[in-house]
Design an enzyme around this catalytic site. Structure first.
Site, PDB file in Angstrom:
ATOM      1  CE1 TYR A  68      -4.047   2.068   0.326  1.00 18.43           C
ATOM      2  CE2 TYR A  68      -2.622   3.351   1.759  1.00 18.43           C
ATOM      3  CZ  TYR A  68      -3.783   3.235   1.022  1.00 18.43           C
ATOM      4  OH  TYR A  68      -4.664   4.275   0.964  1.00 18.43           O
ATOM      5  CD  GLU A  75      -1.992   4.606  -6.669  1.00 19.17           C
ATOM      6  OE1 GLU A  75      -2.771   5.404  -6.104  1.00 19.17           O
ATOM      7  OE2 GLU A  75      -2.159   3.374  -6.646  1.00 19.17           O
TER       8      GLU A  75
END
Length: 130
Positions: A68, A75
């Site tokens: 994560y 991102e």
């Protein structure tokens, strides 16, 4: 949220600015996404068939702690890297990407802490069953 962020990265960043696909951030993002999905769908497939290997459950609920942050940071890096080319293409779009980052970063922290507590509950429950 996950689907919209992936659509943004694939269509709103990499498709518009393909030069970003050579970034290390792009590779690490795809690695995080790929491993996550392989483990997730393997877990679901086994569960649907009434089979839950302990190692797969462990991977499903613990790889998250590494994947994560890797995925989110990749991102964010990709969105940030797109701001420069976006300014040359459409200044309003560059502002939109920056606004998305202002929401993305605290939102990902909130989601991460929530998902950590959910995973701890699931793993505690699995420990009681054995």
């Amino acid at each position: 949220m996950q689907v919209s962020s992936r659509l943004l990265l694939v269509w709103g960043v990499v498709k518009l600015f393909p030069q970003l696909a050579t970034s290390t951030g792009y590779s690490s993002m795809l690695i995080a996404w790929s491993i996550t999905e392989v483990v997730r769908y393997s877990f679901f497939t086994c569960a649907l068939n009434g089979y839950q290997p302990a190692v797969l459950s462990w991977l499903r609920y613990n790889l998250f702690y590494v994947l994560y942050p890797l995925g989110i940071s990749s991102e964010c890096w990709m969105i940030w890297k797109a701001v420069g080319p976006a300014k040359q293409w459409n200044v309003a779009y560059a502002w939109l990407l920056q606004a998305i980052l202002l929401v993305y970063i605290p939102g990902s922290y909130i989601l991460f802490t929530h998902m950590m507590s959910q995973r701890r509950k699931v793993m505690k429950g699995k420990g009681k069953q054995t």
